[in-house]
Design an enzyme around this catalytic site. Sequence first.
Site, PDB file in Angstrom:
ATOM      1  N   GLY A  53       0.854  -1.347  -0.050  1.00  0.00           N
ATOM      2  CA  GLY A  53       0.020   0.149   0.024  1.00  0.00           C
ATOM      3  C   GLY A  53       0.789   1.285  -0.039  1.00  0.00           C
ATOM      4  N   CYS A  80       5.179  -6.036   1.786  1.00  0.00           N
ATOM      5  CA  CYS A  80       5.724  -4.841   1.535  1.00  0.00           C
ATOM      6  C   CYS A  80       5.074  -3.838   2.777  1.00  0.00           C
ATOM      7  CB  CYS A  80       5.458  -4.146   0.137  1.00  0.00           C
ATOM      8  SG  CYS A  80       6.200  -2.566  -0.207  1.00  0.00           S
ATOM      9  N   TYR A  81       4.092  -3.156   2.565  1.00  0.00           N
ATOM     10  CA  TYR A  81       3.406  -2.608   3.487  1.00  0.00           C
ATOM     11  C   TYR A  81       2.888  -3.515   4.651  1.00  0.00           C
ATOM     12  CZ  TYR A  81       0.503   0.605   6.302  1.00  0.00           C
ATOM     13  OH  TYR A  81      -0.165   1.183   7.322  1.00  0.00           O
ATOM     14  N   HIS A 165       7.624  -7.940  -4.045  1.00  0.00           N
ATOM     15  CA  HIS A 165       6.305  -8.136  -4.500  1.00  0.00           C
ATOM     16  C   HIS A 165       6.500  -9.655  -5.209  1.00  0.00           C
ATOM     17  CE1 HIS A 165       4.128  -4.493  -3.601  1.00  0.00           C
ATOM     18  NE2 HIS A 165       5.517  -3.883  -3.292  1.00  0.00           N
ATOM     19  N   GLU A 167       3.827 -10.932  -6.259  1.00  0.00           N
ATOM     20  CA  GLU A 167       2.678 -11.262  -7.308  1.00  0.00           C
ATOM     21  C   GLU A 167       3.152 -10.553  -8.628  1.00  0.00           C
ATOM     22  OE1 GLU A 167       3.089  -9.163  -4.644  1.00  0.00           O
ATOM     23  OE2 GLU A 167       2.127  -7.301  -5.172  1.00  0.00           O
ATOM     24  N   ASP A 223     -19.134 -12.390 -21.182  1.00  0.00           N
ATOM     25  CA  ASP A 223     -19.486 -12.497 -19.825  1.00  0.00           C
ATOM     26  C   ASP A 223     -21.102 -12.979 -19.738  1.00  0.00           C
ATOM     27  OD1 ASP A 223     -17.054 -11.590 -19.223  1.00  0.00           O
ATOM     28  OD2 ASP A 223     -17.717  -9.741 -18.939  1.00  0.00           O
ATOM     29  N   LYS A 365     -11.498 -12.480 -15.479  1.00  0.00           N
ATOM     30  CA  LYS A 365     -11.970 -12.778 -16.910  1.00  0.00           C
ATOM     31  C   LYS A 365     -11.384 -14.313 -17.192  1.00  0.00           C
ATOM     32  CE  LYS A 365     -13.858 -10.780 -20.437  1.00  0.00           C
ATOM     33  NZ  LYS A 365     -15.146  -9.816 -20.343  1.00  0.00           N
TER      34      LYS A 365
END
Length: 521
Positions: A53, A80-81, A165, A167, A223, A365
Amino acid sequence: MDSIAIIDFGSQYAQLIARRVREARVYCELFHFDAPSETVLATNPRGFILSGGPASVYDQGAPRIPEYVLQSDLPILGICYGMQALTYTLGGVVAQASEREYGQALLEVIQPDPLIPPGEHVVWMSHGDRIEQVPAGFEVLARSENSPIAAMVDRSHRRYGIQFHPEVQHTPTGARMLKAFVVDICGAVPEWVPSSIVEQAVSRVRKQVGHDRVLAGVSGGVDSSVAAALVQRAIGNQLECIFVNNGLLRRGEAEAVIETFSETLGVKLHAIDASETFLDALAGVTDPELKRRVIGEKFIRVFEGEAARLGDFHFLVQGTIYPDVVESNTPDRQQANRIKTHHNVGGLPDDMGFELIEPLRKLFKDEVRAVGRELGLSEAIITRQPFPGPGLAVRCLGEVTFERLDRLRRADQIVREELGANQTTPESPVDDGLRPKPSIAQAFAVLLPVRSVGVMGDQRTYAEVVAIRAVTTEDFMTADWARIDPVLLARMSSRIVNQVAGVNRVVYDITSKPPGTIEWE
Ligand code: XMP
């Protein structure tokens, strides 16, 4: 099903964390850091991930780790944060850094641990503050040049902190680390696969609907198609679908929708050809906003008329997907969301008096596509490019007439044929800014309300202009024009001028978004 709760401290990468966890086949949900504890705990989490963050733990009003997380005794991974907040809360020392560390760093593992395999890892750093002293009970797991404490663990409580990070793709072993956390450390069973997603959605829809009748609007988009197919799998003929052909679809599209739904899926489909109604309403309309309004209102009226004719329905299916839900809940994204709402022409308003069924509400998605494949939808539908609700009307600049639409359809078909019918669609709804350049995400023809002079054979011509638009993008909020091979452009141009009567010039749009938009209207 086991789940992981991701507590979001405002990270730009929060959705990516969720996607990596889902890729490890473990279900997870994102929660704002001040979400009520009942909401979070109702998802049956097996562990918590605290996101990064923008704040510093020393900022006034900086987000804190919720009490229920620390009281739960479940494993925690602070990123991280998240790591800094964990350190600060548990009595370690967080130092305010004089400068940010941003970019790739080399992580050196000091102690082996199930989270981080031994050796050295390339990792992505993006932080200001750093950990100076671990809290009581923690040990240092790894360091980097600028972060002497780049990873830490309290083994007895299964609490981890990492400064980098995992991710983003610039941490190549990051996905493995996240998988190790959720599967090995939290013990979540990796059963989030298309077949179980379908199974779960089916039983939820059955429970919600009972014996009632359900209505769905289908357009051929990914969708709405997957949502309808899923509900059909759950309740069969209790579902009835309405397909409004507004006369503004691409060549062959209406036929493909009817074939897929009626024949392949066996859905009770009511196809209405309202082309004339729409074109009559559009007569003389050239203003882009007015076009959208006219089409949007007509669609609702035609849909309502057909629904009323079919009788009483309590439920309506909507193809809302997870990024829409997450983004509309995030205050700083509300502006972006409003832009999309304005775009959502061709949809139905929320206040039609139906109870909504949203079977894709928790899916990304790429998961929607995987579910579509599981349900047997064709690749043409699953990999279909986005197509605006107002359809070809916003690509037929100036007045929309049968003749001009026909011209546009022919040109558009040539563009699509030359590029290959199903180009790769981007899998990521989130741009982490680190991915390789994507392939073409959207490509189409636009008919301009301009005539220019040309020469064909020995004849002077005075005919309309077609613009080709092709873009690369990950999230459709920003885009770049695609660097299409000039040989391919030449072939498109030559085919359009030769095969589409009334067109004698083709131009290629080389505007990025911003300042342009993807569509021309
Ligand atoms: P722009 O033109 O704003 O478009 O760059 C961004 C993306 O949104 C699509 N688009 C729409 N989608 N209804 C939709 O469902 C609409 O009215 C609409 N207008 C634009 C556009 O095709 C692109 O993918």
